[in-house]
Write an enzyme that holds these catalytic residues in place. Structure first.
Site, short mmCIF file in Angstrom:
data_model
loop_
_atom_site.label_atom_id
_atom_site.label_comp_id
_atom_site.label_asym_id
_atom_site.label_seq_id
_atom_site.Cartn_x
_atom_site.Cartn_y
_atom_site.Cartn_z
N LYS A 1 3.62 13.74 4.42
CA LYS A 1 2.27 13.25 4.75
C LYS A 1 1.72 14.00 5.96
CE LYS A 1 3.12 8.80 2.63
NZ LYS A 1 3.74 7.48 2.76
N GLN B 1 5.09 2.92 6.64
CA GLN B 1 5.94 3.37 5.54
C GLN B 1 6.86 2.23 5.09
OE1 GLN B 1 5.61 6.37 4.06
NE2 GLN B 1 7.18 5.87 2.56
N ASP C 1 -3.64 2.81 2.59
CA ASP C 1 -2.72 2.59 1.47
C ASP C 1 -3.38 1.71 0.40
OD1 ASP C 1 -0.17 3.73 1.32
OD2 ASP C 1 0.64 2.41 2.87
#
Ligand code: GUN
Length: 283
Positions: free
Chosen positions: A53, A97, A120
């Site tokens: 990322k 995460q 997200d």
């Protein structure tokens, strides 16, 4: 028949080029998109994802801040860090995460991310907005799947789509997005009866089970579009999808490989969401 491979890496490069162009435009107006990624603990797969990322951000001209916290981090400590990032106007996107260590309640953490920074698309507000067709951040993996299907030129409208897997981050939202695109959608899971038969009726088959080779050749309709979301580490040490790629390729018209399929597209969609977050917060 041998299926055409849907090249996730090439498509991701296109999506990232779009994101990079949007970043340029924002920077010309004094807005520098920034994504904060929080990684708690030492999960090896998560470390790989987070590094990826950060690399994608660099490619797109997005600033990335990776915050690494020890495995022993408490829920209160993590909530504090999220609170700081939520209040920081130079941070446009916040991603925690997953999975998190067991002492931390995942739902409470996702709830703490302000919806406007939830790139997200996991927060209940964004999930609810998606469900009701309002503007929101779409979860990256399902959004990437849709873009991959569209890249084939096969219309989703009116097709029979089968999603195998019902997780909150892939299966359920993928089914909902396919519905938004006017597919007739079936969600299959561990209790589904006649699974093979249902899959074999799918014009579009999305596999998000987390088991190597779960989808066999017999479960693929001739001419289908097969999207493989699985990333499984095989006994051979290599990455494998949920689909038996060789057997499914004999039947499908289009199929995504693993690696080089859904994975890079998921990360590219995250870049798009981050740019969108920065643009919206600038207004
Ligand atoms: N872990 C595995 N996939 C994801 C994802 O898409 N987002 C986050 N935050 N964690 C993940």
């Amino acid at each position: 028949m041998s299926a055409t491979r849907i090249d996730g890496t090439a498509l991701a490069a296109q999506v990232k080029a779009e994101a990079a162009a949007e970043v340029k435009e924002l920077v010309s107006r004094g807005i520098h998109p920034c994504l904060a990624v929080i990684l708690v603990g030492e999960d090896p797969a998560s470390q790989v994802y987070v590094r990826g990322k950060a690399r994608d951000c660099a490619e797109c001209g997005i600033e990335s801040r990776v915050i690494r916290l020890p495995e022993s981090t408490t829920q209160a400590q993590l909530l504090d860090r999220i609170g700081e990032l939520a209040a920081d106007e130079s941070v446009h996107g916040i991603l925690v995460q997953l999975p998190l260590p067991r002492q931390i309640d995942e739902a409470a953490i996702i709830d703490a991310i302000p919806p406007e920074k939830d790139v997200d698309g996991f927060s209940p507000v964004n999930v609810g907005r998606m469900q009701t067709g309002q503007p929101c951040f779409l979860p990256c993996t399902p959004a990437g799947c849709i873009r991959m299907i569209q890249s084939t030129g096969v219309s989703i409208d009116g097709k029979r789509a089968v999603v195998v897997g019902r997780s909150n981050i892939v299966g359920k939202p993928a089914a909902l997005l396919l519905l938004e695109h006017n597919a007739t959608v079936t969600i299959c899971h561990s209790h589904t009866q006649n699974l093979a038969e249902i899959c074999a009726g799918a014009d579009i088959l999305v596999a998000a089970v987390g088991r190597q080779g779960f989808i066999t050749g017999e479960m693929v309709k001739p001419g289908a579009v097969v999207i493989d979301v699985g990333i499984n580490r095989g006994a051979d040490g290599k990455l494998h999808g949920d689909v038996d790629f060789a057997a499914a390729s004999e039947k499908a018209a289009f199929i995504t490989p693993v690696p080089g399929g859904v994975g890079p597209m998921t990360r590219a969609m995250l870049m798009k969401n981050t740019v969108q977050a920065a643009a919206r917060q600038a207004k």
